[in-house]
Design a protein around this motif. Structure first.
Motif, PDB file in Angstrom:
ATOM      1  N   VAL A 120       0.879  -1.168   0.000  1.00  0.00           N
ATOM      2  CA  VAL A 120       0.000   0.000   0.000  1.00  0.00           C
ATOM      3  C   VAL A 120       0.913   1.213   0.000  1.00  0.00           C
ATOM      4  CG1 VAL A 120      -1.771   1.290   1.249  1.00  0.00           C
ATOM      5  CG2 VAL A 120      -1.794  -1.212   1.277  1.00  0.00           C
ATOM      6  N   CYS A 121       0.809   2.034  -1.030  1.00  0.00           N
ATOM      7  CA  CYS A 121       1.744   3.152  -1.142  1.00  0.00           C
ATOM      8  C   CYS A 121       1.020   4.440  -1.506  1.00  0.00           C
ATOM      9  CB  CYS A 121       2.829   2.841  -2.159  1.00  0.00           C
ATOM     10  SG  CYS A 121       2.252   2.432  -3.819  1.00  0.00           S
ATOM     11  N   GLN A 122       1.430   5.520  -0.838  1.00  0.00           N
ATOM     12  CA  GLN A 122       0.857   6.846  -1.068  1.00  0.00           C
ATOM     13  C   GLN A 122       1.982   7.868  -1.033  1.00  0.00           C
ATOM     14  OE1 GLN A 122       0.464   9.209   1.756  1.00  0.00           O
ATOM     15  NE2 GLN A 122      -0.579  10.813   0.614  1.00  0.00           N
ATOM     16  N   ASP A 123       1.892   8.879  -1.894  1.00  0.00           N
ATOM     17  CA  ASP A 123       2.887   9.938  -1.946  1.00  0.00           C
ATOM     18  C   ASP A 123       4.268   9.303  -2.181  1.00  0.00           C
ATOM     19  OD1 ASP A 123       3.102  13.057  -1.193  1.00  0.00           O
ATOM     20  OD2 ASP A 123       4.794  12.039  -0.250  1.00  0.00           O
ATOM     21  N   TRP A 124       5.290   9.674  -1.400  1.00  0.00           N
ATOM     22  CA  TRP A 124       6.618   9.097  -1.565  1.00  0.00           C
ATOM     23  C   TRP A 124       6.622   7.592  -1.330  1.00  0.00           C
ATOM     24  CZ3 TRP A 124      11.560   9.614  -3.125  1.00  0.00           C
ATOM     25  CH2 TRP A 124      11.970  10.873  -3.578  1.00  0.00           C
ATOM     26  N   GLY A 125       5.595   7.069  -0.683  1.00  0.00           N
ATOM     27  CA  GLY A 125       5.485   5.624  -0.551  1.00  0.00           C
ATOM     28  C   GLY A 125       5.458   4.931  -1.896  1.00  0.00           C
ATOM     29  N   GLY A 126       4.951   5.631  -2.914  1.00  0.00           N
ATOM     30  CA  GLY A 126       4.941   5.093  -4.265  1.00  0.00           C
ATOM     31  C   GLY A 126       6.253   5.299  -4.988  1.00  0.00           C
ATOM     32  N   LEU A 127       6.864   6.462  -4.820  1.00  0.00           N
ATOM     33  CA  LEU A 127       8.164   6.695  -5.442  1.00  0.00           C
ATOM     34  C   LEU A 127       9.183   5.668  -4.977  1.00  0.00           C
ATOM     35  CD1 LEU A 127       6.734   9.648  -5.636  1.00  0.00           C
ATOM     36  CD2 LEU A 127       9.069  10.453  -5.957  1.00  0.00           C
ATOM     37  N   LEU A 128       9.038   5.239  -3.738  1.00  0.00           N
ATOM     38  CA  LEU A 128       9.925   4.202  -3.208  1.00  0.00           C
ATOM     39  C   LEU A 128       9.369   2.804  -3.456  1.00  0.00           C
ATOM     40  CD1 LEU A 128      10.771   5.946   0.184  1.00  0.00           C
ATOM     41  CD2 LEU A 128      12.220   5.834  -1.865  1.00  0.00           C
ATOM     42  N   GLY A 129       8.101   2.607  -3.108  1.00  0.00           N
ATOM     43  CA  GLY A 129       7.507   1.282  -3.196  1.00  0.00           C
ATOM     44  C   GLY A 129       7.429   0.741  -4.605  1.00  0.00           C
ATOM     45  N   LEU A 130       7.055   1.566  -5.564  1.00  0.00           N
ATOM     46  CA  LEU A 130       6.943   1.088  -6.941  1.00  0.00           C
ATOM     47  C   LEU A 130       8.314   0.759  -7.528  1.00  0.00           C
ATOM     48  CD1 LEU A 130       4.104   3.426  -8.273  1.00  0.00           C
ATOM     49  CD2 LEU A 130       3.927   1.066  -7.463  1.00  0.00           C
ATOM     50  N   ARG A 131       9.325   1.496  -7.105  1.00  0.00           N
ATOM     51  CA  ARG A 131      10.683   1.138  -7.511  1.00  0.00           C
ATOM     52  C   ARG A 131      11.067  -0.232  -6.949  1.00  0.00           C
ATOM     53  NH1 ARG A 131      14.898   4.767  -8.749  1.00  0.00           N
ATOM     54  NH2 ARG A 131      16.312   3.042  -8.252  1.00  0.00           N
ATOM     55  N   LEU A 132      10.708  -0.482  -5.689  1.00  0.00           N
ATOM     56  CA  LEU A 132      11.040  -1.764  -5.083  1.00  0.00           C
ATOM     57  C   LEU A 132      10.259  -2.901  -5.729  1.00  0.00           C
ATOM     58  CD1 LEU A 132      11.280  -0.665  -1.346  1.00  0.00           C
ATOM     59  CD2 LEU A 132      13.176  -1.288  -2.874  1.00  0.00           C
ATOM     60  N   VAL A 133       9.019  -2.643  -6.107  1.00  0.00           N
ATOM     61  CA  VAL A 133       8.246  -3.655  -6.837  1.00  0.00           C
ATOM     62  C   VAL A 133       8.948  -4.003  -8.142  1.00  0.00           C
ATOM     63  CG1 VAL A 133       6.104  -4.069  -8.102  1.00  0.00           C
ATOM     64  CG2 VAL A 133       6.017  -3.075  -5.811  1.00  0.00           C
ATOM     65  N   ALA A 134       9.440  -2.982  -8.832  1.00  0.00           N
ATOM     66  CA  ALA A 134      10.120  -3.216 -10.108  1.00  0.00           C
ATOM     67  C   ALA A 134      11.444  -3.954  -9.917  1.00  0.00           C
ATOM     68  CB  ALA A 134      10.362  -1.887 -10.818  1.00  0.00           C
ATOM     69  N   GLU A 135      12.123  -3.685  -8.798  1.00  0.00           N
ATOM     70  CA  GLU A 135      13.421  -4.304  -8.563  1.00  0.00           C
ATOM     71  C   GLU A 135      13.317  -5.683  -7.916  1.00  0.00           C
ATOM     72  OE1 GLU A 135      15.894  -1.487  -6.477  1.00  0.00           O
ATOM     73  OE2 GLU A 135      15.533   0.080  -7.979  1.00  0.00           O
ATOM     74  N   HIS A 136      12.191  -5.927  -7.238  1.00  0.00           N
ATOM     75  CA  HIS A 136      11.995  -7.217  -6.560  1.00  0.00           C
ATOM     76  C   HIS A 136      10.567  -7.721  -6.796  1.00  0.00           C
ATOM     77  CE1 HIS A 136      15.726  -6.351  -4.319  1.00  0.00           C
ATOM     78  NE2 HIS A 136      15.227  -5.137  -4.132  1.00  0.00           N
ATOM     79  N   PRO A 137      10.145  -7.881  -8.034  1.00  0.00           N
ATOM     80  CA  PRO A 137       8.750  -8.248  -8.293  1.00  0.00           C
ATOM     81  C   PRO A 137       8.348  -9.573  -7.671  1.00  0.00           C
ATOM     82  CG  PRO A 137      10.083  -8.497 -10.275  1.00  0.00           C
ATOM     83  CD  PRO A 137      10.924  -7.768  -9.280  1.00  0.00           C
ATOM     84  N   GLU A 138       9.317 -10.450  -7.453  1.00  0.00           N
ATOM     85  CA  GLU A 138       9.021 -11.765  -6.889  1.00  0.00           C
ATOM     86  C   GLU A 138       8.569 -11.686  -5.432  1.00  0.00           C
ATOM     87  OE1 GLU A 138      13.172 -10.809  -5.681  1.00  0.00           O
ATOM     88  OE2 GLU A 138      11.998 -10.569  -7.528  1.00  0.00           O
TER      89      GLU A 138
END
Length: 306
Positions: A120-138
């Motif tokens: 669950v990501c909001q504001d900078w939570g997405g700038l960080l979280g979506l990057r981590l999803v892309a780097e560790h999708p598994e």
């Protein structure tokens, strides 16, 4: 690295925030360590919901969403970014970079050995979280994005963000709770205002919250532009369940949900929603509604079928 640690007394008796603190140690990249705080509520055997906050809030933002989720058997983890909440606060603004924040948050995933995570990501939570999803999708099973973005600097950020960015650097005293108050549609009580101000006894503690607006990529010469473009290449192939739950009253991220729905395959067939009567900090305005959307999303997309 020089840092400050907010005294525990500042967090005593906060309205609706009686959670036990947990800590991990993270590298300060200068030969030392920093202490990073996180909440860890609910069953240790439950599916993990990782909730990432943004600027200038902290895990206090999620306080009213936690019980509805743990009551259903989920394990809720909500970190405080370095420089925020109960986490240590480096005193020099140059100590804060986008990449360092990513690496610090990555420690939550690795040190706690998390998997099958619902983000669950909001504001900078997405700038960080979506990057981590892309780097560790598994490591991720699902994503709920609310009032957030993953900017590359290829597109102008819009007047609302630029006005905020200018304000954040010009204001003599950084009004943490005042910013939250100005970006919600409900009236905040003095107790809630005290909660948002609690981590910052003086301006010395605010280097991180002051620096964050300058770390958002707004042009293609930003040091994170290429990495965010690469992240989008992964997200455009990300087929796990992905839902948007933006609010109806946030001028900064308006339209971002449509972009995600267009580009991310996992958004197809999901029950995307607009949270009404919600400002930028919709967790504060509509916590029960957002929790309800999240629970339905999880129920609609059991891990065993993916």
């Amino acid at each position: 690295m020089q840092y400050l640690r907010t005294p525990d007394a500042c967090f005593e008796g906060l309205n609706g925030y009686s959670f036990e603190p947990h800590y991990i140690s993270v590298d300060d990249f200068e030969g030392g360590e920093l202490r990073m705080h996180y909440l860890d509520e609910g069953s240790q055997d439950g599916e993990v919901i990782l909730m990432l906050h943004g600027e200038p809030s902290w895990s206090y933002l999620y306080r009213n969403m936690i019980k509805p989720l743990t009551d259903k058997g989920y394990r809720v983890i909500a970190p405080d970014l370095i420089g925020f909440g109960r986490s240590d606060k480096p005193t020099e603004r140059g100590d804060y970079t986008y990449q360092r924040h990513l690496d610090w948050v990555r420690n939550i995933l690795t040190q706690l050995s998390l998997s099958h995570v619902t983000l669950v990501c909001q504001d900078w939570g997405g700038l960080l979280g979506l990057r981590l999803v892309a780097e560790h999708p598994e490591l991720f099973a699902r994503v709920l994005a609310a009032n957030t973005m993953l900017p590359t600097g290829d597109h102008a950020p819009g007047d609302a963000f630029m006005k905020w960015r200018t304000f954040s650097q010009a204001v003599p005293e950084f009004p943490v709770a005042g910013i939250i108050k100005g970006a919600t549609v409900t009236e905040l009580t003095e107790q809630v205002i005290d909660g948002y101000n609690a981590p910052y006894p003086s301006e010395e503690y605010k280097a991180g919250v002051r620096q964050f607006p300058l770390l958002v990529p707004i042009s293609t010469d930003d040091p994170q532009t290429d990495a965010n473009r690469q992240a989008w290449q992964v997200l455009q192939k990300f087929e796990k369940p992905f839902i948007t739950a933006f609010s109806d009253s946030d001028p900064v991220t308006v339209g971002g949900d449509g972009i995600m729905q267009k580009l991310i395959p996992g958004t197809k067939g999901q029950s995307h929603t607009t949270i009404t009567q919600g400002g930028h900090f919709l967790q504060e305005d509509q916590p029960k509604q957002l929790a309800k959307v999240l629970l339905q999303f999880i129920n609609d997309n059991p891990i065993s079928t993916h």
